[in-house]
Write an enzyme that holds these catalytic residues in place. Sequence first.
Site, PDB file in Angstrom:
ATOM      1  CE  LYS A  84      -2.636  10.820   3.358  1.00 56.64           C
ATOM      2  NZ  LYS A  84      -3.235   9.949   2.324  1.00 56.64           N
TER       3      LYS A  84
ATOM      4  CE  LYS B  78      -6.515  13.980   0.512  1.00 58.73           C
ATOM      5  NZ  LYS B  78      -6.424  12.906  -0.465  1.00 58.73           N
ATOM      6  NE  ARG B  79      -4.005   9.844  10.256  1.00 59.83           N
ATOM      7  CZ  ARG B  79      -3.791   8.992  11.258  1.00 59.83           C
ATOM      8  NH1 ARG B  79      -4.701   8.077  11.573  1.00 59.83           N
ATOM      9  NH2 ARG B  79      -2.684   9.043  11.977  1.00 59.83           N
TER      10      ARG B  79
ATOM     11  CE  LYS C  15     -13.966   6.185   0.682  1.00 58.41           C
ATOM     12  NZ  LYS C  15     -13.208   6.231   1.958  1.00 58.41           N
TER      13      LYS C  15
ATOM     14  CB  THR D 178      -9.998   5.107  -1.210  1.00 55.64           C
ATOM     15  OG1 THR D 178      -9.471   5.461   0.077  1.00 55.64           O
ATOM     16  CG2 THR D 178      -9.305   3.856  -1.711  1.00 55.64           C
TER      17      THR D 178
ATOM     18  CG  HIS E 235      -2.011  -0.975   1.184  1.00 48.89           C
ATOM     19  ND1 HIS E 235      -3.273  -0.709   0.682  1.00 48.89           N
ATOM     20  CD2 HIS E 235      -2.033  -2.258   1.579  1.00 48.89           C
ATOM     21  CE1 HIS E 235      -4.022  -1.794   0.798  1.00 48.89           C
ATOM     22  NE2 HIS E 235      -3.289  -2.759   1.336  1.00 48.89           N
TER      23      HIS E 235
END
Length: 839
Positions: free
Chosen positions: A571, A565-566, A677, A673, A374
Site C-alpha cells: 500500500k 488503511k492497514r 468512501k 474500498t 480478494h
Amino acid sequence: IQEPQLQGQDTGMQCEDDRTGIGVETLKRAFLDNLFYVQGKFPALATKHDYYMALAYTVRDRLLQRWVNTAAIYTQQGSRTVAYLSAEFLMGPHLGNNLINLGIYNQVQQAMTELKLDLKELLAKEEEPGLGNGGLGRLAACYLDSLASLEIPTLGYGIRYEFGIFDQLIRNGWQVEKTDKWLRYGNPWEIARPEWAVSVKFGGRTEAHKNAQGRYRVRWIPHKVVLGIPYDTPILGYKVNTANTLRLWKAEAPESFDFEAFNRGNYYGAVDQKVTSENLTKVLYPNDETYEGKQLRLEQQYFFVSCALQDMLRIMLRQKLPLEQFHEKFAVQLNDTHPAIAVAELMRLLLDEHDMDWEPAWEITQKTFGYTNHTLLPEALEKWSLKLFSSLLPRHLEIIYEINWRFLEQVRHKFGTDEGRIGRLSLIDENDGKFVRMAHLACVGSHKINGVAALHSELLQKTTLLDFYEFFPEKFTNITNGVTPRRWIVLSNPKLTNLITSCIGDNWIKHLEDVQRIETYAEDPGFQQEWQQIKRENKVNVAEILLDRTGVKVDPDSLFDIQVKRIHQYKRQHLNILHAITLYNQIKQNPNLDITPRTLIFAGKAAPGYYIAKLIIKLINSVAEVVNKDPDIGDRLKVVFLPDYNVKNSQPIYPAADLSEQISTAGKEASGTGNMKFAMNGALTIGTLDGTNIEIRNAVGAENFFLFGLTTEDVGALRLTGYRPREYYKENPQLKQAIDQIASGYFSHGDRSLFKPLVDLLLDKDPFMLMADYQPYIDCQQQVSQTYRDRDRWLQMSILNTARMGKFSSDRAIREYCQQIWKVQPVPVQLAAEKTGDG
Ligand code: GPK
C-alpha cells in the site's frame, strides 16, 4: 405476528406504543423507561454509558418489531436465502446506523436535546464490534446493509470473537497493541439463542459401516466436541421493514462442568475443558493478507462453517424442505477461502449424516457455493499442512481426496495427461511438503468465482487461477466492490447529505446513480460556496480530533492529504512519507517557498508480527516529530498519525479529505474500498492504475483524477528486465537526499540502525517499486498543489467526483451478486399495522 402499532406523530387522541412509536414524546418516555427498567438508574445517578444503553434499548425495541415480522414472513414463505459466510464482519457502531435506517435520527436528536442530552456524546459511548481486520471484513458489513435495504433474505454467518482487532496505542512513535474488550459493558445489539446450539467435532478417526440398504458409509469418531452457541444481531435495511440476521457463533464446552473429574476431586481438571473449548472463539487473528498456519485458526474456520451449515439444515427441516433442495433454499457465498472448508463439510453432512450418495451430494454442493477471491498476494493464499489437516479433520481430508481424484479425472479427460497442469490444479500441493490448497477447494466446489474489481478479475484469470479459468471459464466473473452510502455518506457526512438532498431530494440515498443530478450545480458559485463551507467545517472537526488525540495543531485551510488503511508494504505508506520528506527539504532549502500548505494525515494498524509495517509507523511518527516542530516549516507542512484507526474513528475522516491517497503498486490492491468512501465525499484521488482506482477514474473522468506511476504491465516488464532500485536513488538527488536522511538518523536522533532494515530493503530489493514510482509521484503531487490553488477548478472537480460515484454503491454490487450468482429475489416485509391499515 406483531400487534399492529401506531406510527408517526403523537396525536392528542391516541397514544403511541412505547416499544414502537417514533414521535418525540414517545421516544423520550421510552428512553426514560429503559433507563429505569433496563439500566436500573434514575437520571441523577445515570452515567453517559447508562444513557447510551437506554437509547440503544429504545432503538432495539423498534428494530425487534421489524425483525420478528421479517422472520415470520421468511418462515411462512420458505424464501430463498443468501448465506454470507465470512470469518470477519467489521460492522462499526450500530446505534447511529440504526437511527439512519429507521429514519428516526432527527426525532431522536430532538428527544435527547429536550432531555438535556447530546446525541453525539451518547453515540461516542458505543464500543464498536471490531470483528475484522480491514477491507474484507468491512465489505461484508456493507453488503449486509445493502442486502437488507434491497429486501433480500439473508443470514450472515461468522464468529463472535470475544476480543476483536486489537486497540492501537502509539508509544514513542511505535505501535503498541492492547486487547479489545468490546463486550466488557454488555452488548445491547445481540440476542443469544442457546436453543439453537449445535455440536462440532474435531480430531479422532473414521470407520466404515453399512447403512440400511447395505451401502458403505463412513462414521467419524471425534477426539473432542465443542458446542456452538448462536448470537443474533438484527440488520435493518434503509427505510424498509426488512431486518435480516447476523448470526455469530461462540464456542462453549458441551458440559460446562466435567462432573466425573469433579467427583475425582479434580476441580481444576473439571474447569479445564471449558477453558480450552472457549479458547476457540477468544480472539480474531490480526493478520491482514498473510495466513499463518496455526491450528487454532483452522479450528475457528471449521467451527463457524460447521455451525452455519448445520443451522441451514435445521432451518430446512423446520420448513419441511427435502435436503435435495438445499441449493434452492440457500445461496452460500464464501468470503475468501477462510470458509472454504464448507465445501467438504456440506459433502460430509449430506453423505455421512443424511445418507445421501456422492453424485447428488456433489451436484447440490457445487450449485450451492459461490467463491469471492480478494487478493492475488501469494502470501495470503491459504494452505494447510496435511499433518495438521488430517489430525483435526480426518474425514474432510478423505472427502477432499475423493473430490480431487474425480476432478483430476475430468482434467485428464479434457486435456490429456499433462502432469504439469495436473500438479498445478490439484487440491493437494506436493511441491515442498504436502498441503491442502483452500482456493482450489473453493474453485472446484463452487459454481461461480469472482474477483472484486475489473483488473483484479482479469489478473485472477490470467495468473493466479489461470489453470482453473482454462478448465471452466464459465464459472468466472467480476463483481466490482461497493460501499454503503448510508454509513459512508449519510451518517458520516450529515452536512453534505443535507446539501445534496436540498437540491435533488433524497432518492439518491437508495439509488446512488441519482446523485449524478448534482452535476448541474458543479459550476454554480452558490453551490460551490456551500460545498466548500461544508468541507471546511468537516476539516475543522478533524483538526479538533487531531489536537485532542495527538496534540498536533493543524490548519483547516491547508490541503488535507489523507492515507488511512492497514499498513502494508504494497500500500506504500512509505512512498507517501518520501513525499513528505521531499516537501520538507524543499522548504528548508528555500525558506520563503510559496508552496500549497498541506496536512498529511495517516492512520492504520499493522499486524503485530509484521516488523516492516511497524517500522513504517515508527518512520511516519519520526518524520512527523521533526517536521511539526521545525519553526522554518510553520503551517506549510504538518504530518500526523491518528492512532487506533477503526470504523468509528474513520467516519469523520472521509468527509474531511481534500486528497485521497490510493498509491499501491499496480496489480497488488485487489479493489480498495476506502478509495470509494473518499471520492463519494468529494475528495480527489491521487492514485495508480490499480484495483478499483481504474474504474473510479473512468467514472469521474480522467481530468478529475490525479494519475501516476507504473502500470501492472510496466511492473511485470521491469521485474523481467532486472529491476535495480539503487540506480533511481543514485540518479535522483531529491530521492537520494530523503533516503540518506532516513539512513543517517536525521529523523531518529542520530540513530542510524533504526531504519536500516527499511532503507536496505528499498535500495536492494524494493519489492513494491517505490524507487521507480518516486519521481512520477512527486510530479503528480506538484500538479495536485497547483490545482488546489485554483479554488473554483478544485471545487468543480470535487463536486464531479461525488456526482459520478453512483456505481460504487454496494447496492449496485449486491444487485449484481443477486442476478449473476445467487439468483435471489426481494421479499418485501410489511408490518401488521401496514397490512391491516388499522391502528
Ligand atoms: C483482501 F485477501 C484479503 C484479505 O485478507 N484482507 C483484505 O482486507 C481486501 N483484503 C483487499 O486487500 C482490498 O483490495 C479489497 O478492497 C477488500 O479486501 C475487499 O474486497
